[in-house]
Write a protein that holds these residues in place. Structure first.
Motif, PDB file in Angstrom:
ATOM      1  N   ARG A   1     -10.239  -9.325   7.019  1.00 48.52           N
ATOM      2  CA  ARG A   1      -9.263 -10.169   7.627  1.00 48.52           C
ATOM      3  C   ARG A   1      -7.872  -9.622   8.161  1.00 48.52           C
ATOM      4  NH1 ARG A   1      -9.839 -12.184   2.784  1.00 48.52           N
ATOM      5  NH2 ARG A   1      -8.061 -12.130   1.354  1.00 48.52           N
ATOM      6  N   HIS A   2      -7.502  -8.433   7.427  1.00 50.03           N
ATOM      7  CA  HIS A   2      -6.116  -8.178   7.837  1.00 50.03           C
ATOM      8  C   HIS A   2      -5.913  -7.069   8.889  1.00 50.03           C
ATOM      9  CE1 HIS A   2      -4.694  -8.766   3.240  1.00 50.03           C
ATOM     10  NE2 HIS A   2      -5.041 -10.109   3.934  1.00 50.03           N
ATOM     11  N   GLU A   3      -7.405  -6.719   9.323  1.00 54.05           N
ATOM     12  CA  GLU A   3      -7.430  -5.797  10.505  1.00 54.05           C
ATOM     13  C   GLU A   3      -7.150  -6.584  11.804  1.00 54.05           C
ATOM     14  OE1 GLU A   3     -11.388  -3.880  10.419  1.00 54.05           O
ATOM     15  OE2 GLU A   3     -10.955  -2.836   8.332  1.00 54.05           O
ATOM     16  N   VAL A   4      -6.513  -5.430  13.074  1.00 50.34           N
ATOM     17  CA  VAL A   4      -6.103  -5.934  14.009  1.00 50.34           C
ATOM     18  C   VAL A   4      -6.739  -4.922  14.983  1.00 50.34           C
ATOM     19  CG1 VAL A   4      -4.200  -7.693  13.467  1.00 50.34           C
ATOM     20  CG2 VAL A   4      -3.689  -5.378  13.784  1.00 50.34           C
ATOM     21  N   PHE A   5      -6.906  -5.268  16.189  1.00 47.70           N
ATOM     22  CA  PHE A   5      -7.430  -4.501  17.010  1.00 47.70           C
ATOM     23  C   PHE A   5      -6.666  -4.948  18.433  1.00 47.70           C
ATOM     24  CE2 PHE A   5     -10.401  -2.611  14.443  1.00 47.70           C
ATOM     25  CZ  PHE A   5     -10.879  -3.589  13.648  1.00 47.70           C
ATOM     26  N   GLY A   6      -6.592  -4.140  19.414  1.00 43.48           N
ATOM     27  CA  GLY A   6      -5.966  -4.325  20.518  1.00 43.48           C
ATOM     28  C   GLY A   6      -5.805  -3.251  21.596  1.00 43.48           C
ATOM     29  N   THR A   7      -5.685  -3.714  22.823  1.00 45.83           N
ATOM     30  CA  THR A   7      -5.329  -2.578  23.946  1.00 45.83           C
ATOM     31  C   THR A   7      -4.432  -2.977  24.717  1.00 45.83           C
ATOM     32  OG1 THR A   7      -7.046  -4.032  25.396  1.00 45.83           O
ATOM     33  CG2 THR A   7      -8.013  -1.923  24.021  1.00 45.83           C
TER      34      THR A   7
ATOM     35  N   TRP B   1      -2.386  -5.581   9.388  1.00 50.06           N
ATOM     36  CA  TRP B   1      -1.089  -6.216   9.584  1.00 50.06           C
ATOM     37  C   TRP B   1      -0.481  -5.882   8.274  1.00 50.06           C
ATOM     38  CZ3 TRP B   1       0.040 -10.474   6.602  1.00 50.06           C
ATOM     39  CH2 TRP B   1      -0.929 -11.337   6.218  1.00 50.06           C
ATOM     40  N   THR B   2      -0.959  -5.892   7.282  1.00 45.61           N
ATOM     41  CA  THR B   2      -0.332  -5.769   5.769  1.00 45.61           C
ATOM     42  C   THR B   2       0.080  -4.102   5.515  1.00 45.61           C
ATOM     43  OG1 THR B   2      -2.584  -5.438   4.811  1.00 45.61           O
ATOM     44  CG2 THR B   2      -1.525  -7.584   4.847  1.00 45.61           C
ATOM     45  N   GLU B   3      -0.366  -3.392   6.459  1.00 43.00           N
ATOM     46  CA  GLU B   3      -0.475  -1.911   6.052  1.00 43.00           C
ATOM     47  C   GLU B   3       0.397  -1.094   7.378  1.00 43.00           C
ATOM     48  OE1 GLU B   3      -3.822  -0.160   4.799  1.00 43.00           O
ATOM     49  OE2 GLU B   3      -4.258  -1.755   3.484  1.00 43.00           O
ATOM     50  N   ALA B   4      -0.029  -1.337   8.106  1.00 44.42           N
ATOM     51  CA  ALA B   4       0.590  -0.478   9.530  1.00 44.42           C
ATOM     52  C   ALA B   4      -0.352  -0.565  10.993  1.00 44.42           C
ATOM     53  CB  ALA B   4       0.515   1.074   9.339  1.00 44.42           C
ATOM     54  N   LEU B   5       0.320  -0.363  11.874  1.00 47.99           N
ATOM     55  CA  LEU B   5      -0.517  -0.664  13.356  1.00 47.99           C
ATOM     56  C   LEU B   5      -0.053   0.773  13.828  1.00 47.99           C
ATOM     57  CD1 LEU B   5      -1.646  -2.534  15.281  1.00 47.99           C
ATOM     58  CD2 LEU B   5       0.707  -2.882  16.301  1.00 47.99           C
ATOM     59  N   TYR B   6      -1.407   1.302  14.351  1.00 47.56           N
ATOM     60  CA  TYR B   6      -1.591   2.607  14.903  1.00 47.56           C
ATOM     61  C   TYR B   6      -2.070   2.540  16.619  1.00 47.56           C
ATOM     62  CZ  TYR B   6      -2.080   4.027  10.145  1.00 47.56           C
ATOM     63  OH  TYR B   6      -1.880   4.368   8.695  1.00 47.56           O
ATOM     64  N   CYS B   7      -1.308   3.482  17.267  1.00 49.65           N
ATOM     65  CA  CYS B   7      -1.753   3.787  18.678  1.00 49.65           C
ATOM     66  C   CYS B   7      -2.344   5.058  18.756  1.00 49.65           C
ATOM     67  CB  CYS B   7      -0.295   3.758  19.600  1.00 49.65           C
ATOM     68  SG  CYS B   7      -0.571   3.942  21.395  1.00 49.65           S
ATOM     69  N   GLY B   8      -3.530   4.994  19.373  1.00 49.37           N
ATOM     70  CA  GLY B   8      -4.499   6.167  19.740  1.00 49.37           C
ATOM     71  C   GLY B   8      -5.776   5.842  19.377  1.00 49.37           C
ATOM     72  N   HIS B   9      -6.388   7.019  18.883  1.00 50.16           N
ATOM     73  CA  HIS B   9      -7.760   7.220  18.242  1.00 50.16           C
ATOM     74  C   HIS B   9      -7.541   7.776  17.012  1.00 50.16           C
ATOM     75  CE1 HIS B   9      -9.547   5.612  21.983  1.00 50.16           C
ATOM     76  NE2 HIS B   9      -8.784   6.450  22.491  1.00 50.16           N
TER      77      HIS B   9
ATOM     78  N   ARG C   1      -0.929   7.680  16.156  1.00 53.48           N
ATOM     79  CA  ARG C   1       0.449   7.647  15.318  1.00 53.48           C
ATOM     80  C   ARG C   1       0.878   6.207  15.194  1.00 53.48           C
ATOM     81  NH1 ARG C   1       4.567   6.679  19.410  1.00 53.48           N
ATOM     82  NH2 ARG C   1       3.872   6.434  21.253  1.00 53.48           N
ATOM     83  N   VAL C   2       1.420   6.290  13.825  1.00 55.42           N
ATOM     84  CA  VAL C   2       1.882   4.725  13.524  1.00 55.42           C
ATOM     85  C   VAL C   2       3.085   4.516  14.193  1.00 55.42           C
ATOM     86  CG1 VAL C   2       3.107   3.602  11.622  1.00 55.42           C
ATOM     87  CG2 VAL C   2       1.499   5.469  11.013  1.00 55.42           C
ATOM     88  N   VAL C   3       2.974   3.186  14.778  1.00 57.65           N
ATOM     89  CA  VAL C   3       3.972   2.581  15.558  1.00 57.65           C
ATOM     90  C   VAL C   3       4.789   1.330  14.922  1.00 57.65           C
ATOM     91  CG1 VAL C   3       3.043   3.203  17.862  1.00 57.65           C
ATOM     92  CG2 VAL C   3       2.240   0.981  16.891  1.00 57.65           C
ATOM     93  N   TRP C   4       4.155   0.787  13.768  1.00 57.76           N
ATOM     94  CA  TRP C   4       4.983  -0.194  12.947  1.00 57.76           C
ATOM     95  C   TRP C   4       4.259  -0.138  11.557  1.00 57.76           C
ATOM     96  CZ3 TRP C   4       2.634  -4.227  10.436  1.00 57.76           C
ATOM     97  CH2 TRP C   4       3.630  -5.208   9.895  1.00 57.76           C
ATOM     98  N   ARG C   5       5.139  -0.374  10.557  1.00 58.61           N
ATOM     99  CA  ARG C   5       4.894  -0.456   9.294  1.00 58.61           C
ATOM    100  C   ARG C   5       5.540  -1.896   8.969  1.00 58.61           C
ATOM    101  NH1 ARG C   5       2.039   3.494   6.876  1.00 58.61           N
ATOM    102  NH2 ARG C   5       2.352   5.523   7.749  1.00 58.61           N
ATOM    103  N   PRO C   6       5.110  -2.563   8.023  1.00 56.25           N
ATOM    104  CA  PRO C   6       5.849  -3.688   7.370  1.00 56.25           C
ATOM    105  C   PRO C   6       7.165  -3.209   6.759  1.00 56.25           C
ATOM    106  CG  PRO C   6       3.826  -3.649   6.171  1.00 56.25           C
ATOM    107  CD  PRO C   6       4.029  -2.340   7.296  1.00 56.25           C
TER     108      PRO C   6
END
Length: 138
Positions: free
Chosen positions: A22-28, A44-52, A57-62
């Protein structure tokens, strides 16, 4: 969720709400023609990544948790600072802004007992008017 900036595009958040993921997020992120520009994924509880993965690469961390986070409902430093009131900003806020309430200030400063026991005259007046209105309606 739609987003617009210098490039038109859209981000779709697809969170799994009832599973162990439930903490996983995906998007384009897409351009105005619908072509995918970036893939976003993470937790959303750990980090958001951009790419494959694995080269994304990490684009956000709490934000990090302050030492006394338990006094502030488990909020991050960022969340706590959102409600801080500085003198320059206070000049532009309405007098009804909750940041001016003495009980609110006490709680935010970590004094839960005093904040919970503090009587707010504005709140008491409003409560009294509501009770009077209910009685008059029968």
């Amino acid at each position: 969720m739609g987003c617009q900036g210098s490039k038109e595009g859209e981000f779709e958040n697809k969170a799994s709400s009832w599973s162990s993921k439930r903490h996983e997020v995906f998007g384009t992120v897409t351009d105005s023609d619908g072509q995918v520009l970036h893939n976003l994924f993470g937790k959303w509880t750990e980090a958001l990544y951009c790419g494959h993965a694995p080269s994304a690469r990490v684009v956000w961390r709490p934000g990090s948790m302050p030492e006394d986070y338990h006094l502030y409902y488990g909020f991050t430093r960022f969340a706590i600072e959102l409600n801080e009131l500085d003198e320059d900003q206070a000049k532009y806020l309405p007098p009804t802004d909750t940041r001016f309430r003495p009980d609110q200030r006490l709680v935010e400063e970590g004094n839960m007992n005093a904040g919970g026991n503090h009587e707010d005259p504005t709140g008491a007046a409003t409560k009294g008017k509501a009770q009077t209105a209910r009685r008059s309606r029968g």
